[in-house]
Design a protein around this motif. Structure first.
Motif, short mmCIF file in Angstrom:
data_model
loop_
_atom_site.label_atom_id
_atom_site.label_comp_id
_atom_site.label_asym_id
_atom_site.label_seq_id
_atom_site.Cartn_x
_atom_site.Cartn_y
_atom_site.Cartn_z
N LYS A 240 0.85 -1.18 0.00
CA LYS A 240 0.00 0.00 0.00
C LYS A 240 0.89 1.23 0.00
CE LYS A 240 -3.61 -2.32 2.69
NZ LYS A 240 -4.40 -2.28 3.93
N ASN A 242 -1.40 1.49 -3.43
CA ASN A 242 -1.32 1.26 -4.88
C ASN A 242 -0.06 0.52 -5.32
OD1 ASN A 242 -3.73 2.77 -5.14
ND2 ASN A 242 -2.55 4.68 -5.19
N SER A 243 0.40 -0.41 -4.49
CA SER A 243 1.58 -1.23 -4.84
C SER A 243 2.74 -0.35 -5.32
CB SER A 243 1.21 -2.26 -5.92
OG SER A 243 0.22 -3.14 -5.44
#
Length: 262
Positions: A240, A242-243
């Motif tokens: 986290k 969004n990678s």
């Protein structure tokens, strides 16, 4: 610490206050400000206490902090004599190394019949609520010299957001990203803009946990999910938000490999 208890704590803290004229020359201190800034003036400038009245306030702070402090002191537009004073600029967090304090600064413009006459700088000393007890080096045990003490490490990172002070737990911080002289503090659920520089924060974080992998990035190694190779470049991947993939610059790759035992 809950937001409510933090605001209650701020109400109980003694306020340091310094009055300055339009040239940022010190007119006066209250006792709290005097107890902090007078020793700082003697130790950093070699200026006797009796000469601090009339000194430029910027010179009582670290050189790297003076541009931001000048912006805070000089912020706002000119006021005409027939209307309300300008709105004061938002508060600013600052670290001063002598005597190793973390301050939240506010400035309120002072105006009279001829317009702005100066300013009052008000600060909260957040050191005890944002840092761990002072660490000591091996030399300190031998010489017991405070000048050799290591900086107090941050346990919480103070940011000012939506007219409220927020303290971000250091262990909740995934990574820090430079934004000119400011820093984005990224957690799993949010992103906060701090007016502390990346270098300011790097000096006060545990280097075994927070690794400077790039000139613009510091990562919390406890939150790195995996390491990816893209040609000759390594990327650190976070779940986290969004990678996120953060590069490891070539100048820091060797240090990263040694730190991780790769």
């Amino acid at each position: 610490m809950s937001n409510e208890s933090l605001q209650y704590l701020l109400q109980r803290l003694d306020l340091g206050m310094v009055w300055v004229d339009n040239e940022n020359r010190v007119i006066g201190f209250n006792d709290v400000a005097w107890q902090l800034l007078a020793p700082a003036g003697e130790q950093t400038l070699g200026v006797p206490r009796e000469r601090l009245h009339g000194i430029n306030l910027l010179n009582l702070h670290p050189a790297k902090s003076r541009d931001k402090l000048a912006l805070l002191l000089n912020g706002g537009e000119t006021v005409s004599v027939d209307r309300c004073p300008v709105r004061s600029p938002p508060p600013m967090t600052m670290m001063i190394n002598i005597p190793d304090r973390v301050l939240l600064l506010k400035v309120s413009k002072i105006f009279g019949t001829e317009g702005i006459a100066g300013a009052c700088m008000v600060y909260y000393d957040l050191t005890d609520v944002t840092t761990e007890p002072r660490a000591k080096s091996a030399d300190d045990k031998i010489h017991d010299n405070d000048a050799l003490a290591l900086p107090r490490r941050l346990s919480k990172i103070p940011v000012y957001r939506a007219n409220r002070l927020v303290l971000i737990e250091v262990e909740d911080t995934l990574r820090l990203e430079s934004a000119d002289h400011y820093t984005w503090i990224v957690t799993a659920t949010d992103k906060y803009l701090s007016n502390l520089s990346l270098s300011d924060l790097e000096e006060r974080l545990d280097p075994a946990v927070f690794f400077r992998c790039h000139r613009s990035h510091i990562v919390n190694l406890h939150h790195v999910r995996e390491v990816e190779r893209d040609g000759d470049t390594l990327h650190l991947v976070f779940d986290k938000p969004n990678s996120a993939r953060i590069p490891v610059s070539r100048t820091h790759t060797r240090d990263f490999r040694e730190l991780m035992g790769l």
